[in-house]
Design a protein around this motif. Sequence first.
Motif, short mmCIF file in Angstrom:
data_model
loop_
_atom_site.label_atom_id
_atom_site.label_comp_id
_atom_site.label_asym_id
_atom_site.label_seq_id
_atom_site.Cartn_x
_atom_site.Cartn_y
_atom_site.Cartn_z
N VAL A 81 0.86 -1.21 0.16
CA VAL A 81 0.08 -0.27 -0.04
C VAL A 81 0.76 1.36 0.10
O VAL A 81 0.59 2.35 -0.67
CB VAL A 81 -0.99 0.14 1.08
N ALA A 82 2.02 1.29 0.80
CA ALA A 82 2.93 2.37 0.82
C ALA A 82 3.49 2.59 -0.57
O ALA A 82 3.85 3.54 -1.24
CB ALA A 82 4.10 2.05 1.64
N ARG A 83 3.85 1.54 -1.26
CA ARG A 83 4.34 1.53 -2.65
C ARG A 83 3.32 2.09 -3.54
O ARG A 83 3.63 3.05 -4.38
CB ARG A 83 4.59 -0.15 -2.96
N LEU A 84 2.18 1.64 -3.59
CA LEU A 84 1.11 2.10 -4.48
C LEU A 84 0.87 3.83 -4.00
O LEU A 84 0.93 4.76 -5.17
CB LEU A 84 -0.26 1.77 -4.00
N ALA A 85 1.11 4.18 -2.88
CA ALA A 85 0.95 5.50 -2.55
C ALA A 85 1.77 6.37 -3.04
O ALA A 85 1.85 7.51 -3.56
CB ALA A 85 0.80 5.75 -0.81
N ALA A 86 3.42 5.68 -3.18
CA ALA A 86 4.37 6.59 -3.62
C ALA A 86 3.97 6.76 -5.19
O ALA A 86 4.65 7.80 -5.64
CB ALA A 86 5.76 5.73 -3.16
N GLY A 87 3.39 6.07 -5.72
CA GLY A 87 3.20 6.02 -7.05
C GLY A 87 1.73 6.84 -7.35
O GLY A 87 1.36 6.94 -8.23
N GLY A 88 1.10 7.40 -6.28
CA GLY A 88 -0.10 8.31 -6.53
C GLY A 88 -1.30 7.64 -6.45
O GLY A 88 -2.49 8.08 -6.92
N TRP A 89 -1.17 6.37 -5.92
CA TRP A 89 -2.50 5.56 -5.91
C TRP A 89 -2.97 5.05 -4.38
O TRP A 89 -2.12 4.71 -3.67
CB TRP A 89 -2.30 4.31 -6.82
N ARG A 90 -4.49 5.15 -4.32
CA ARG A 90 -4.81 4.65 -2.95
C ARG A 90 -5.89 3.51 -3.27
O ARG A 90 -6.22 3.43 -4.41
CB ARG A 90 -5.46 5.74 -2.12
N VAL A 91 -6.13 2.62 -2.38
CA VAL A 91 -6.82 1.53 -2.24
C VAL A 91 -8.34 2.05 -2.60
O VAL A 91 -8.73 2.92 -1.78
CB VAL A 91 -6.87 0.53 -1.37
N GLY A 92 -9.09 1.58 -3.49
CA GLY A 92 -10.64 1.52 -3.59
C GLY A 92 -11.25 0.79 -2.64
O GLY A 92 -11.93 0.88 -1.76
N ASN A 93 -11.42 -0.56 -3.44
CA ASN A 93 -12.05 -1.49 -2.83
C ASN A 93 -11.40 -2.93 -3.12
O ASN A 93 -10.72 -2.93 -4.07
CB ASN A 93 -13.57 -1.65 -2.86
#
Length: 158
Positions: A81-93
């Motif tokens: 999730v931190a990796r995603l956030a670093a790329g500008g993404w957050r979890v939807g569902n």
Amino acid sequence: MRTGIGFDTHRLVEGRKLILGGVDIPHETGLLGHSDADVLTHAVMDALLGAVADGDIGRHFPDTDPKWAGADSVALLRAVVARLAAGGWRVGNVDATVLAERPKLLPHIPAMRGRLAEAMGVPVGAVSVKATTVEGLGAIGRREGISAMAVATVLPIG
Ligand code: MG
């Protein structure tokens, strides 16, 4: 919005804990693996990585690396999730299904949803965990292993 899919299987053996969705479930066998072998959390991680086309957990957390021996898969999920956030993404569902002949997982589903939601920083209502048997068919039906599949959506941050 983007979407990803994840799938994983681990073998059930004696002398291991059964950890699913970060929850320690009492059972006579547990899942074998380099990490804690949390097949549900692994499927969720692969769905998230897939949504952003960022490889898979085998690439980011190779089972040849002693660093991940016995790893808490929920901690690895946090790292994804931190990796995603670093790329500008957050979890939807997230929507996931566990395929297991035994044990009965229904009583544990609220705890699994809670742990996964907390790790991903989303409301529990954004995390669905379902469980099914396979009617006694095949390796899962013989209780030789457990599989899990997951779909996830991710959204741009901001
Ligand atoms: Mg796995």
